[in-house]
Enzyme design. Structure first.
Site, PDB file in Angstrom:
ATOM      1  CB  CYS A   1       1.853  11.147  -0.361  1.00  0.00           C
ATOM      2  SG  CYS A   1       1.699  12.872  -0.823  1.00  0.00           S
TER       3      CYS A   1
ATOM      4  CD  GLU B   1       5.135   5.961  -4.313  1.00  0.00           C
ATOM      5  OE1 GLU B   1       5.722   5.874  -3.221  1.00  0.00           O
ATOM      6  OE2 GLU B   1       4.344   6.895  -4.585  1.00  0.00           O
TER       7      GLU B   1
ATOM      8  CG  HIS C   1       5.606  10.031  -3.335  1.00  0.00           C
ATOM      9  ND1 HIS C   1       4.381   9.426  -3.518  1.00  0.00           N
ATOM     10  CD2 HIS C   1       5.336  11.326  -3.078  1.00  0.00           C
ATOM     11  CE1 HIS C   1       3.418  10.327  -3.385  1.00  0.00           C
ATOM     12  NE2 HIS C   1       3.973  11.483  -3.116  1.00  0.00           N
TER      13      HIS C   1
END
Lengths: 230, 85
Positions: free
Chosen positions: A86, A205, A203
């Protein structure tokens, strides 16, 4: 393996990345302060999401001049793995670690949604545990995620297998509807010519636990472990 | 050395989608300004710098635009003539 997560003023996904690495992956992670010059022996560098320096001037434009970025660039030049997520993708582009740029979403809306991305190349240090053509469910949250580059650069990225993720529907079909920000050629993530710097808007994660609705991101980190450790 | 003021205009690269410009254009049409054909939204930066003369000041600011103020992939820039600050 040790992951170094850079914290810029305005980073807000550094803890998400730390949690994914330490709790979900069971590996070591350290925060790297943007003013430091020391990667603390990290094997893999993560440039996390957020709004470094308030997105002043352009997203990532100021962060690339942070002292730690000199070390990150040297690490990347030496072939060390760098993952830009990002805002981290925006910073990597501004720093010249990746080609192109991320511009304001075509619909001018901040998009916070779970999207689907298709794996375009599974022969990389970040995607070797995925299948090519596989569709992942991963969240995005950004206002400036429209990937842009010249036609020549886009052709080169495609010819060299450096487009790694594209926005797609559940069947893996590319369409304008599946593209949350108007990115050129539905591009969601690309890799450097050396194959060691990956930038993506989604994302991974935040997709590391069924509790969060998806664990499709786990294999990205496991891919790094399997390739870099091997 | 003297002090100069220079203004820089930064606009989205021609040919690239400019959603902000399009949104403003649509709003102007809604207001009745039907003749508007194109709108581009960019940034306007005014800075003061020390330099030997106006030419040197303009050269320095051009360098700043290439290195930081404008993104070479997505933006064009124009520099106004340096004026004594």
């Amino acid at each position: 393996m040790k992951f170094g997560i850079v914290t810029f003023p305005g980073s807000n996904c550094d803890y998400d990345a730390f949690h994914a690495i330490t709790e979900m992956l069971g590996e070591d992670a350290v925060y790297l302060w943007h003013k430091d010059h020391d990667l603390q022996g990290s094997d893999v560098i993560i440039l996390p999401g957020g709004f470094s320096y308030g997105d002043y001037l352009r997203p990532g434009a100021i962060a690339r001049f942070s002292p730690i970025m000199q070390e990150v660039a040297a690490h990347a030049k030496a072939g060390g793995p760098v993952l830009g997520v990002c805002n981290g993708f925006q910073i990597a582009c501004e720093a010249g670690l990746l080609p192109g740029a991320l511009m304001r979403n075509a619909n001018l809306q901040f998009v916070s949604a779970k999207v689907r991305v298709r794996i375009e190349n599974s022969d990389t240090m970040f995607t070797n545990l995925y299948e090519r053509g596989e569709v992942l469910r991963i969240p995005v949250a950004h206002g400036d995620g429209r990937y842009v580059a010249s036609a020549e650069v886009l052709d080169e990225l495609e010819a060299e297998g450096r487009v790694i993720f594209r926005y797609a529907d559940a069947n893996g079909t590319l369409s304008a509807d599946a593209n949350p920000n108007g990115s050129e050629r539905n591009i969601a993530g690309i890799i450097s010519d050396g194959g060691n710097v990956l930038g993506l808007m989604p994302h991974p994660e935040r997709a590391c636990s069924p509790l969060l609705g998806s664990n499709d991101g786990v294999r990205l980190f496991e891919s790094i472990l399997s390739r870099v450790a091997a | 050395m003297a002090r100069f003021r220079i203004a820089v205009h930064i606009t989205p690269r021609k040919g690239l989608l400019d959603p902000q410009g399009n949104a403003v254009k649509d709003a102007l049409h809604t207001l009745g300004f039907k003749a508007v054909r194109n709108v581009h939204v960019g940034r306007y930066i005014v800075l003061e710098t020390e330099a030997y003369d106006a030419i040197a000041a303009e050269e320095t600011v051009t360098d700043m635009c290439r290195k930081l103020l404008a993104n070479p992939v997505t933006e064009d820039f124009e520099i106004e003539s340096a004026v004594p600050a």
